[in-house]
Design an enzyme around this catalytic site. Structure first.
Site, short mmCIF file in Angstrom:
data_model
loop_
_atom_site.label_atom_id
_atom_site.label_comp_id
_atom_site.label_asym_id
_atom_site.label_seq_id
_atom_site.Cartn_x
_atom_site.Cartn_y
_atom_site.Cartn_z
CG HIS A 188 55.05 19.29 54.45
ND1 HIS A 188 55.28 18.86 55.73
CD2 HIS A 188 54.06 20.22 54.54
CE1 HIS A 188 54.47 19.50 56.56
NE2 HIS A 188 53.71 20.33 55.87
CG ASN A 216 51.12 19.43 59.14
OD1 ASN A 216 50.30 20.34 59.31
ND2 ASN A 216 51.17 18.69 58.05
CD GLU A 231 54.45 15.74 51.66
OE1 GLU A 231 55.69 15.82 51.74
OE2 GLU A 231 53.69 15.59 52.64
O1 0X9 Z 1 52.40 14.08 57.39
C1 0X9 Z 1 52.51 15.28 57.12
O2 0X9 Z 1 52.43 16.17 57.96
C2 0X9 Z 1 52.73 15.68 55.68
N1 0X9 Z 1 53.68 14.80 55.06
S1 0X9 Z 1 55.25 14.78 55.50
O3 0X9 Z 1 55.85 13.66 54.87
N2 0X9 Z 1 55.98 16.03 54.92
O4 0X9 Z 1 55.32 14.80 56.91
C3 0X9 Z 1 51.43 15.60 54.92
C4 0X9 Z 1 50.32 16.41 55.52
C5 0X9 Z 1 49.04 16.33 54.74
N3 0X9 Z 1 48.80 14.99 54.38
C6 0X9 Z 1 47.67 14.30 54.63
N4 0X9 Z 1 46.60 14.96 54.98
N5 0X9 Z 1 47.71 13.02 54.52
ZN ZN Z 2 56.48 17.41 56.27
#
Ligand code: 0X9
Ligand code: ZN
Length: 750
Positions: free
Chosen positions: A294, A241, A367
């Site tokens: 997530h 991601n 989330e």
């Molecule tokens: O950091 C991430 O990829 C996601 N959170 S996690 O804790 N599951 O890793 C959030 C992705 C989207 N969030 C933002 N754009 N801040």
């Molecule tokens: Zn995640």
């Protein structure tokens, strides 16, 4: 026997352990980082993130004894959230080894990669008429990335994409997607709502985007996040991601360091997992909406993650996010906070930014549970079903949204007044959703008066979803009624208002003379009085936009408005513990046709004590010696959860008020109950006089009489549709009725 040294040297991301990584004595702590020096100290200590965002503020880590001692030595304050992680991991292993609860259903225990695949096959066998297996592609280590396509009979449908598990340790995410697939199939016959949506929408559900990481988290390291790329330097894993090609490569929101949890890879789409997902999405242009599941934190996030700029469709993204969060809340009472991704923290190269930015897909990260770091990724299995249950209606909301042909919005609002005999330009935004818009079909249909047929004029296309409508010239004193219409390339027609022409937009035509206008760009001397207020007075400024009931921007686009507690960096603030009053100076409302108008915003629904406070607007005709109520907003109803609302009142019609030049208005916001979040704002305060002087519409040249030049002007326009005079009866054509009207008015205007 497991080799335990790997964990004790504190860098499980580098070490390739012989047995599973153990976290004996590792605590989850919430550190409070106060400076870049603190951030640097934590990375020197090598503390492993529990979560992914690092910045000034609270940050969660999983740390050994030694690391905690190093933190203390470095003067970094922290609070222990979970004393020892290993017993939680052991208990989970124990439960899995015991095989869950026999025969009691699939969602009572977490399931491994093979079990998820087997279950997908079973679901297809259960309803081959509705479901089929999707093969997206292969992971780096050659595992299949599979999914399920679910839809009823029919073709040319909008599709939604639902995926889980870009991040290996977030075990609840594939379970939630599997549950959605299960319910769509199992409830199809019995639940009419499910059947209707499964017939209308194509569901593409991919539970497991990162199978290599997931398998690794079931074996060697329960807390693995990334894929299993060998980075060639002793480290493993790319954060999938952070690997998408939109805003990719920013150091704010991703890391160039191979050992980091947010390592973005050597290039966008360097990883097979993101490549095959990209190819799958681009091969299915019917996908119009998407959720990437997530854990943890209980959030509904939308683009952008990489920039604090607002997405072009921010209003739509925010509103659908709020709808989904409300549906989630309604199931088990769990709050999921709806916000723009970057308002949580910067994340660049994320799937939702690519899906929205590159593909135009309305894309969300949800989330899941828990709401904080304890238990975080180690969610107990009895949380699977409630978490999955509460998210199923959000999936249905998304699918319902995907069936909407298009959405209308009006960036400057729709006027309730138009200047007499003058065409008015109105910006119109038409966002296509279920299918592309046929731009040439965008039309305004209007009539002057409240009966008769409508005249159609095309909107001018300004590019993308932006259009401009021209409201016709309307004779003074007449009413204009109109609606908008457009169609998708598939022929679906959508109107605004939706049920037009049963409902219509309406504007009254007047000559308008503005005697007072304050857009709050300059300080015209408004007075702020606070009574017993702890925090949150009125102030003039550009809204900070904290996304907790406060306005994201002013009402009239000038930039500045008056609003309560517009703190430049502390979003944890609102009107607290008392009353704040904003009063005008004396204003001239002496004209008998004077109208007072303003745009107001009010929110009291966020926080612990919702819908319990009011927003009071009062006026005075004696410079404030006495006040009379004009309106009270709240404590509940449709106008207490934000949104700019335009209000206008004829001063002479306000009980207890006469027309004077000693007129004042004041706005009172208070927080009198406990613990609620109250946000109020005011913009574009005006006093206008509305009148019609023209008693002689046939005097086309304004000469003061109706004569030969007017007759010639009318004949020159014969048969045309000027949208006003010389179409004197406003029926849309200059014809014999207009000629008779002109001859009937022949001579001097009186
Ligand atoms: O950091 C991430 O990829 C996601 N959170 S996690 O804790 N599951 O890793 C959030 C992705 C989207 N969030 C933002 N754009 N801040
Ligand atoms: Zn995640």
């Amino acid at each position: 026997m497991w080799i335990i040294t790997a964990a004790f040297v504190g860098v499980p991301a580098i070490a390739q352990p012989v047995g599973p990584v153990r976290y004996d004595g590792h605590a989850v702590v919430q550190a409070v980082l106060t400076s870049q020096a603190d951030i640097d100290a934590m990375s020197a200590i090598g503390a492993r993130l529990w979560g992914e965002a690092v910045g000034v503020g609270p940050v969660d880590y999983v740390v050994s004894h030694q690391e905690r001692e190093a933190m203390t030595a470095a003067g970094i304050a922290f609070e222990v959230v979970i004393g020892d992680v290993q017993p939680l991991i052991d208990a989970e292993r124990q439960r899995l080894a015991e095989g869950g609860v026999a025969g009691a259903g699939w969602f009572l225990a977490f399931t491994d990669y093979d079990a998820i695949n087997a279950r997908l096959d079973e679901l297809v066998q259960q309803r081959p008429d509705l479901a089929s297996i999707v093969v997206v592609g292969e992971s780096l280590e050659g595992r299949a990335i599979r999914g399920i396509r679910i839809t009823g009979p029919g073709q040319d449908k909008p599709a939604v994409l639902i995926n889980g598990c870009q991040h290996a340790r977030e075990w609840i995410s594939p379970m939630v997607t599997m549950y959605a697939a299960d319910r769509l199939i199992s409830d199809y016959d019995a639940d009419a709502q499910v059947q209707a949506i499964v017939d209308a929408v194509e569901f593409l559900i991919v539970p497991m985007v990162n199978p290599d990481g997931y398998v690794y988290s079931w074996g060697p390291d329960r807390l693995w996040r990334k894929n299993r790329r060998n980075n060639g330097d002793g480290t493993f894993g790319v954060d999938l991601n952070r690997n998408w090609d939109f805003g990719w490569g920013l150091d704010s929101g991703s890391s160039p360091n191979t050992n980091d949890e947010t390592y973005r890879g050597t290039a966008p789409f360097s990883e097979p997992e993101t490549q095959v997902m990209r190819d799958y999405v681009t091969a299915h242009p019917q996908i119009v909406a998407h959720i990437d599941f997530h854990s943890y934190s209980q959030l509904v996030l939308w683009p952008w993650g990489y920039t604090s700029s607002l997405a072009p469709d921010v209003a739509v993204l925010d509103e659908l996010g709020a709808t989904m969060a409300a549906s989630i809340l309604s199931v088990h009472g769990e709050t999921y906070v709806n916000q723009q991704g970057i308002d949580l923290y910067a994340a660049s190269g994320v799937i939702i930014d690519w899906a929205y930015g590159a593909q135009g897909i309305f894309s969300y990260t949800i989330e899941l549970r828990s709401d904080g770091p304890d238990p975080g990724f180690l969610l107990p299995p009895d949380q699977i079903i409630p978490t999955a249950e509460e998210n199923f209606p959000a999936v249905l909301d998304l699918a319902q949204f995907a069936t909407t042909p298009m959405l209308y919005s009006f960036p400057s609002g729709l006027p309730d007044l138009v200047e007499a005999a003058t065409p008015t330009a109105v910006p119109v935004q038409i966002t296509s959703i279920a299918a592309a818009l046929d731009s040439s079909s965008a039309t305004i249909l209007w009539r002057i008066g409240t009966s008769g047929s409508f005249t159609a004029s095309p909107l001018s296309a300004l590019g993308g979803s932006s259009f401009e409508a021209t409201l016709p010239s309307v004779p003074c004193g007449d009413v204009l009624q109109y609606y908008f219409e457009a169609q998708t390339i598939l022929g679906d027609v959508e109107r605004s208002p939706q049920d037009a022409p049963a409902s219509l937009h309406e504007a009254q035509s007047f000559e308008i003379s503005v005697t007072f206008l304050d857009d709050f760009e300059a300080d015209l001397g408004w007075i702020v009085d606070n009574v017993g207020l702890a925090d949150g007075p009125w102030g003039r400024g550009v809204p900070v936009n904290c996304n907790r009931g406060d306005p994201p921007a002013d009402a009239d686009g000038s930039g500045t408005c008056y609003l309560t507690d517009n703190h430049p960096f502390n979003c944890n603030s609102d009107v607290d513990g008392g009353t704040t009053i904003l009063s005008s100076l004396g204003l001239d409302a002496s004209d008998p046709e004077a109208y007072i108008s303003y745009d107001r915003w009010y929110s009291n629904t966020e926080g612990d004590d919702p819908a319990n406070d009011v927003f009071v607007i009062e006026v005075s005709d004696n410079l404030g010696a006495t006040w009379v109520p004009l309106e009270t907003v709240g404590p509940s109803g449709p106008e207490v959860s934000g949104g700019w609302i335009h209000k206008a009142f004829r001063v002479a019609d306000i009980p207890g008020i006469t027309n004077t030049s000693l007129f004042r208005i004041r706005f009172t916001a208070s927080d009198l109950g406990a613990g609620s979040i109250v946000e109020a704002a005011v913009d574009h305060v005006m006093i206008r006089s509305l009148f019609c002087t023209t008693s002689c519409p046939a005097d086309l040249d304004g000469s003061g009489d109706v004569g030969v030049t007017d007759l010639l002007a009318l004949l020159a326009a014969w048969g045309t549709n000027p949208g006003g005079p010389p179409d004197l009866d406003g029926n849309g054509t200059v014809n014999v009725n207009d000629l008779l009207a002109l001859l009937g008015a022949w001579g001097s205007c009186e």
